[in-house]
Each structure stands twice: as structure tokens, then as C-alpha cells.
Design an enzyme around this catalytic site. Structure first.
Site, PDB file in Angstrom:
ATOM      1  CG  HIS A  63       1.981   5.389  -8.794  1.00 41.41           C
ATOM      2  ND1 HIS A  63       1.200   4.436  -9.407  1.00 41.41           N
ATOM      3  CD2 HIS A  63       2.521   6.113  -9.793  1.00 41.41           C
ATOM      4  CE1 HIS A  63       1.286   4.582 -10.720  1.00 41.41           C
ATOM      5  NE2 HIS A  63       2.086   5.593 -10.981  1.00 41.41           N
ATOM      6  CD  GLU A  71      -2.694  -1.362  -0.127  1.00 38.58           C
ATOM      7  OE1 GLU A  71      -2.893  -0.379  -0.876  1.00 38.58           O
ATOM      8  OE2 GLU A  71      -3.041  -2.518  -0.434  1.00 38.58           O
TER       9      GLU A  71
END
Ligand code: ZN
Length: 671
Positions: free
Chosen positions: A470, A464
């Protein structure tokens, strides 16, 4: 005053009351409609600047409010919030439909799109234009009125069928219970599994134990029950879900769905449904997915066959089993695994205190991407247990707000996920930084012990956090292309690659320390973790490939001649079959991923992403897992770029070449 309609930077959780959502969302939908009217009524010739860009920036506030709302509905919900979700979801889909069907708006978008070769656009601008145009075209904007009516009819029919498919699977899942009364019948099952089954029996006002086809009940039973007959009973019941001669049978629904999807694709100008779906994926075509799958199959099959034979020999030795059946696989695999590795989660957990693991993942992000995380206490949050961090680079430039919500509680959905409260974008020359969050359900601390994570929880946290990177490192102009707004078969690269650090000595030494003694985790444990991670990887790979190939068979050809679901499925499984087939069982009639959910022609993505992450990590392994140069390339070409260019181009620029399956095969111990 409604706080959601005021200016806010971080989400103003403490000021919001649940009743604020509906009026705020209603107001913002109307406001967004007006923003679109302004674009449509512009009398100038449509251009990228007066159409594409403003359209992308419409509904900004609506997006922020709905993200707060739906995130709360997942992480901190209650009856009232769930009721509001039911009310506003149709508003939002109706609004979305209005936009997609807005003919005048589409004509402007199309004019810009058609003239794209005569103006000079950056790669990001081209991607935005393409994405915008396709969002209309793929929903039939280019069709004539008659065809449009046809398309709507198919869409309505398809959504009814998928719903019915799911309801049938659920009805069949719920219809079956295995009620056991003798202590002998639960032999082999761990205490906690027995307790849960006992609890279920109590709830049904029965003595003994009840097992169901729900995963939390089914999986442990198949893994641990010593009773072969009962395992068979449960497995056969599971295998015939929605494949029995009753009102819940899904065979005709499956055939109808694939035929309608094919018609829909043809209507829109695509050869098959798979061609339609894959057009905007990294894989691009069904042909590429097939050659990718077959290449892996070639390598995985001999390994899988070898593992299968070994397992069969083992079962023969242990219990004189002559022919290994589907209901034996998980059971003997678990026993063999235990014998081979004897890896006890309880021994590992003291080395993974939650606070140490978080500090570890932050240190890794510092070493790779120069990020600094500072816990702050002045950011509004939706629950006291949520942690908030200010993220900066080494020059103290603000990068992101990071929220982390670690433990289960009532009102939180199961599982773990990354989400965001504010997207990154560059507007009026200001780089607006994102607000990113991860939500998990990790082991809670107790009165005597801190939160000690299982190894699986550790990799979940890294996964996660990879998605979060990202999001946090996004550096794009248009928010619809930022961060994780990339195609499905590319989005798991940043998350899965980070999991690799959990297996490396150099990384573990940073944080995997015994919470009482401070001793670093012994490397023999790490070696065992690594080895056991690739246990039966051949069979696992074959299984994943078989589902992906079945999916591609259903959606990658003209299905009009198919009459028997079972026969078709058997043909699709011919190359990947290990266990004997049972005539009364069928996979497709309960394959919810592709017939109910949105994974049609997308099941391959799991393996695709693994190939990418293994190949990308191989580059780090070659140069060093904390090599700055490789990290900089990954940040520059993948993490910061979002969907601003085609994923294949981004990947090649990072890696210098296309991804090869070799690294995955090596990691999986298949070559
Ligand atoms: Zn993920």
C-alpha cells in the site's frame, strides 16, 4: 554540521548521533512556522494553489526527521532516545495546536473551502481540501470564543479522564497475583508457561509459581490449566478490574467520558460522538455500522450457539461440567481443537524458513503487481540485521526502497508493524518514491537451525507486507493522502487480503518447501490449517460483534440518562450473550480500547475490514489468485490511490459493487 539538517535521500542513520535530534527538530519546527506565516501573510485572495497546496507541503523536513526519530524509538531505542521522546512530544503537540488554532490560517482555508463549488478540482484535490478544512473544523475552528473555551475545557477534562482510566486498569492489573505452591496446581500448563511463572515467583523472592492478569501469563493459564477453581479465581479477578469498591473504580469515569464526548460532539454540531467519529470513516454513520453488525449477528448467532452447545457437551463428557462458564471456554476449546485437528506447529515450521517465505512474498508481488525486489547493500541502516531492497517495476523504473527488520532484540518493541521513512508525493512534476519499512519479531535462527517461522508468523509477514505494498505502490500528488493515509476501517484491507494467499496451494507451492529436503508442504496440512483457522469462528464473531455493539451503544446515543454501567452493559450484551453473567464482573470499566485508546466508535472496524478482505479476495478466487486483470484493478483502485477518493468509491470501482458479507461468512464456515 547536523546531518539531519543537511540534504539526505535515504535516512542517514550512520551519520546521525542521538544528540542531533532535538536541535534538528527545534530548527524545523521554527522553519515550518515561517512557511505557514508566508501562507497567512499572502495578500492575494486565498485559492487552492496559494493556500491548500502550500499548506500541505509545509513541514516536509520536519516530517522526515520525526519519522526517523519515532521509528528508531520503536525499533532500536535506548534510555537516551526515550528521554528525548518525552522532551519533544510536547513540542510537537504544542506546534500542532498552534496550527489548528491559527485563526488567520483557518480563515484562508475556509475561504477556499467555501468557494470549492465555483472552481474545478480533481477528486484528489477535493479530498485534500476537505481533509484540511475538517482538521480545523473538527477541532472547533468554527465555534465562537465562548464555545471554543468550552471545547478546550472538555478536551482537557477528557484527556485527564482517559489517562486516569488507563492508570486504574493498570493499577488493578498489577495489584493481583496468584501465587501457587503445589505442583498439582500447575497441571496441564506447558513447560514454558510454568517456567515463566516460576521465574516471576523468583523475582518476587517466593517459592512456586506466580500468575498475573497480564496477557502473557493470563491467556496460557486460562487455555491450559486443568484446575477449574484456579481458572475461575483468575478469570473473576480479571473480570473485576476497575469494578471494585476501591480508589481504582472506573464506573464514574466511564459515565463522565461518554457524557463529555457526547457534549463535545453536540458542540461541534454532531448528533452523537459516534456520528462525529464515523463522519470520516468508510462506514460513515452509526446507522450503517449497526445494520452491518446486525446482519452479521443474524448469521453468526446460530453458528455460535451451536458451537457453544457442542463445547458444553464436550466439557460434560470430559469432566462432567454442567454449565459452561467463562473460565471454561478457552480450556475446552483448546482441547477440542487439538482432538479435532491435532495440528502441531513444530511439524509445519520446517516448511517456513524465513528466507523462503520472503522470497515467496516477493514472487507473489511480482506475479500480481510486476514488482522486482533486489537486495542492496549500499543503503544506510540503523542495525546490521536490517535488510534493504531496491524495488522496481518490470521496466526497471524505481518504485521504492524497502527495509525489513525481522528479529527481536533489546530496544525493539513487541509485535509487528509497517512504517515509512519517506512518503510518496509528486512535487514539481517529479514523482518522489517512498521509503517503506516492516519491523517484526520473528523466531531467530540458532546455531543449528535457520529461522523457521510458525504459521502465525507467516501470516504476520504477509499482513505487514500487504501494508508495505500500500505504501510502495502509492501514486498520489499530495503526501498527506498517500499510501496508508486512509480511514481506519479501510487501512487493513491491503494487509488482510494478502494473508489469504498463505492458505492457497498455488501460492504455497512457490515457497513452502522443507528447508532440508525441499519437499513442498503436504496439502493435507494446508487443509488442516485452513479448517482450524475457522474453528469456533461463530463464537469468535459473536464476541467481536458484542464488543463493537457495546462500543456503539456507549457512543451512538445520548448518554445523559445512564446511571449504571453494569446494567447498561448487560442490556447491550443481551443479544450476544453465551456464558452466564457474573455480577461482580464488568467489561466496560476495563475496556481500554475505547475509553483509553483511540478506538471509540471504531471497534467495529475489525469485522468491517474482514468483510472487505474476504469479499475482495473472493474476486481473486473467482478469476484466479494470480489473475493479472483483478490484480491490476486492485492496484489501480486501491493500492495506488491512498486516500485520494472516498474508500467506498475506490472499493466499488475495484469490485464492481459494494462489499457483501457472504464471502466472510463462507470463509468462516458460517454459511
Ligand atoms: Zn495491520
Amino acid at each position: 554540521m547536523n546531518p539531519l539538517l543537511q540534504y539526505f535521500n535515504t535516512a542517514p542513520f550512520s551519520k546521525i548521533s542521538t544528540k542531533d535530534f532535538k536541535p534538528a527538530i527545534k530548527t524545523e519546527i521554527e522553519k515550518t512556522k515561517k512557511e505557514i506565516d508566508v501562507i497567512v501573510s499572502n495578500t492575494e485572495t486565498p485559492t487552492f494553489e496559494n493556500t491548500t497546496v502550500p499548506l500541505d507541503f509545509t513541514g516536509e523536513k520536519l516530517g522526515r526527521i520525526t519519522s526517523i526519530f519515532f521509528n528508531l524509538n520503536s525499533a532500536e531505542t535506548n534510555d537516551e532516545i526515550q528521554k528525548i521522546a518525552k522532551d519533544i512530544s510536547p513540542w510537537l503537540s504544542e506546534f500542532k495546536n498552534d496550527v489548528i488554532l491559527n485563526e488567520a490560517l483557518f480563515q484562508r482555508v475556509k475561504m477556499v473551502y467555501d468557494s470549492k463549488d465555483s472552481v474545478s478540482l480533481t477528486p484528489e484535490q477535493s479530498m485534500l481540501l476537505e481533509k484540511q478544512y475538517k482538521s480545523f473544523a473538527r477541532n472547533g475552528a468554527n465555534l465562537n470564543d465562548l464555545e471554543k473555551t468550552e471545547l478546550r475545557k472538555i478536551d482537557t477534562e477528557l484527556s485527564k479522564l482517559s489517562l486516569q482510566f488507563g492508570e486504574n486498569v493498570l493499577a488493578e492489573t498489577n495489584a493481583f497475583q496468584m501465587h501457587l505452591r503445589n505442583k498439582d496446581d500447575v497441571a496441564g500448563l506447558p513447560e514454558s508457561v510454568q517456567e515463566a511463572a516460576q521465574q516471576l515467583a523468583k523475582e518476587n523472592k517466593k517459592e512456586g509459581w506466580i500468575f498475573t492478569l497480564g496477557y502473557p501469563s493470563y491467556i496460557p493459564f486460562m487455555t491450559y490449566s486443568d484446575n477449574r477453581e484456579l481458572r475461575k479465581k483468575l478469570a473473576v479477578a480479571a473480570g473485576k478490574k476497575a469494578f471494585q469498591k476501591n480508589e481504582f473504580n472506573n464506573e464514574l469515569i466511564v459515565l463522565d467520558i461518554v457524557k463529555l464526548r457526547h457534549q463535545r460532539a453536540n458542540l461541534l454540531g454532531y448528533k452523537t460522538h459516534a456520528h462525529f467519529v464515523l463522519e470520516d470513516r468508510m462506514a460513515e454513520t452509526p446507522e450503517k455500522v449497526l445494520s452491518f453488525s446486525n446482519e452479521l449477528l443474524l448469521k453468526a448467532k446460530p453458528a455460535a450457539q451451536k458451537e457453544f452447545n457442542e463445547l458444553e457437551t464436550y466439557a460434560k463428557k470430559l469432566d462432567n461440567i454442567d454449565q459452561l462458564q467463562k473460565w471454561d471456554g478457552a480450556y475446552y476449546a483448546e482441547k477440542l481443537k487439538k482432538e479435532r485437528f491435532n495440528l502441531d506447529q513444530e511439524i509445519l515450521k520446517p516448511y517456513f524458513k524465513l528466507e523462503n517465505v520472503i522470497a515467496g512474498v516477493f514472487t507473489i508481488a511480482t506475479k500480481l503487481y510486476d514488482l522486482q525486489f533486489k537486495e542492496v547493500f549500499d543503503i544506510d541502516k540503523y542495525h546490521e540485521n536490517v535488510k534493504t531492497y531496491n524495488v522496481t517495476d518490470t521496466n526497471n523504473n524505481f518504485i521504492a526502497v524497502f527495509y525489513a527488520d525481522f528479529h527481536p532484540r533489546k530496544g525493539k518493541q513487541n509485535g509487528a508493524w509497517m512504517t515509512s521513512y519517506k512518503p510518496q508525493q509528486i512535487k514539481n512534476e517529479i514523482n518522489e518514491r517512498p521509503h517503506v519499512s516492516i519491523v517484526c519479531n520473528f523466531t531467530k535462527p540458532t546455531e543449528t537451525k535457520p529461522s523457521l517461522l510458525t504459521f502465525n508468523e507467516v501470516t504476520t509477514l504477509f499482513h505487514e507486507f500487504g501494508h508495505a505494498l500500500h505504501g510502495m505502490l502509492a501514486n498520489t500528488t499530495y503526501n498527506s493522502l498517500a499510501g496508508t493515509s486512509v480511514s481506519w476501517d479501510f487501512v487493513e484491507l491491503p494487509s488482510q487480503i494478502l494473508e489469504n494467499w498463505c492458505y492457497e496451494k498455488e501460492a504455497l507451492e512457490l515457497f513452502a518447501k522443507h528447508y532440508e529436503t525441499g519437499e513442498v508442504i503436504p496439502m493435507e496440512y494446508v487443509a488442516k490449517i485452513k479448517e482450524s483457522a475457522s474453528f469456533h469462528e461463530g463464537m469468535q464473531t459473536l464476541r467481536q460483534l458484542s464488543f463493537g455493539l457495546l462500543d456503539m451503544q456507549w457512543h451512538g446515543q445520548n448518554p445523559s440518562e445512564i446511571t449504571s454501567v453494569k446494567e447498561f452493559e448487560n442490556e447491550a450484551f443481551a443479544e450476544t450473550k453465551l456464558y452466564p453473567d457474573g455480577a461482580e464482573n464488568c467489561m466496560s470499566t476495563a475496556f481500554s480500547h475505547i475509553f483509553q485508546g483511540g478506538y471509540s466508535a471504531g471497534y467495529y472496524s475489525y469485522k468491517w475490514a474482514e468483510v472487505l478482505d474476504a469479499d475482495a479476495f473472493e474476486y481473486f478466487l473467482e478469476k484466479g489468485i494470480f489473475n493479472k486483470e483483478v490484480a491490476a484493478k486492485f492496484k489501480e483502485n486501491v493500492l495506488s490511490k491512498g486516500g485520494t477518493e472516498k474508500p467506498m468509491e475506490l472499493y466499488k470501482r475495484f469490485r464492481g459493487q459494494k462489499a457483501k458479507p457472504d464471502a466472510l461468512l463462507k470463509r468462516a464456515g458460517l454459511i
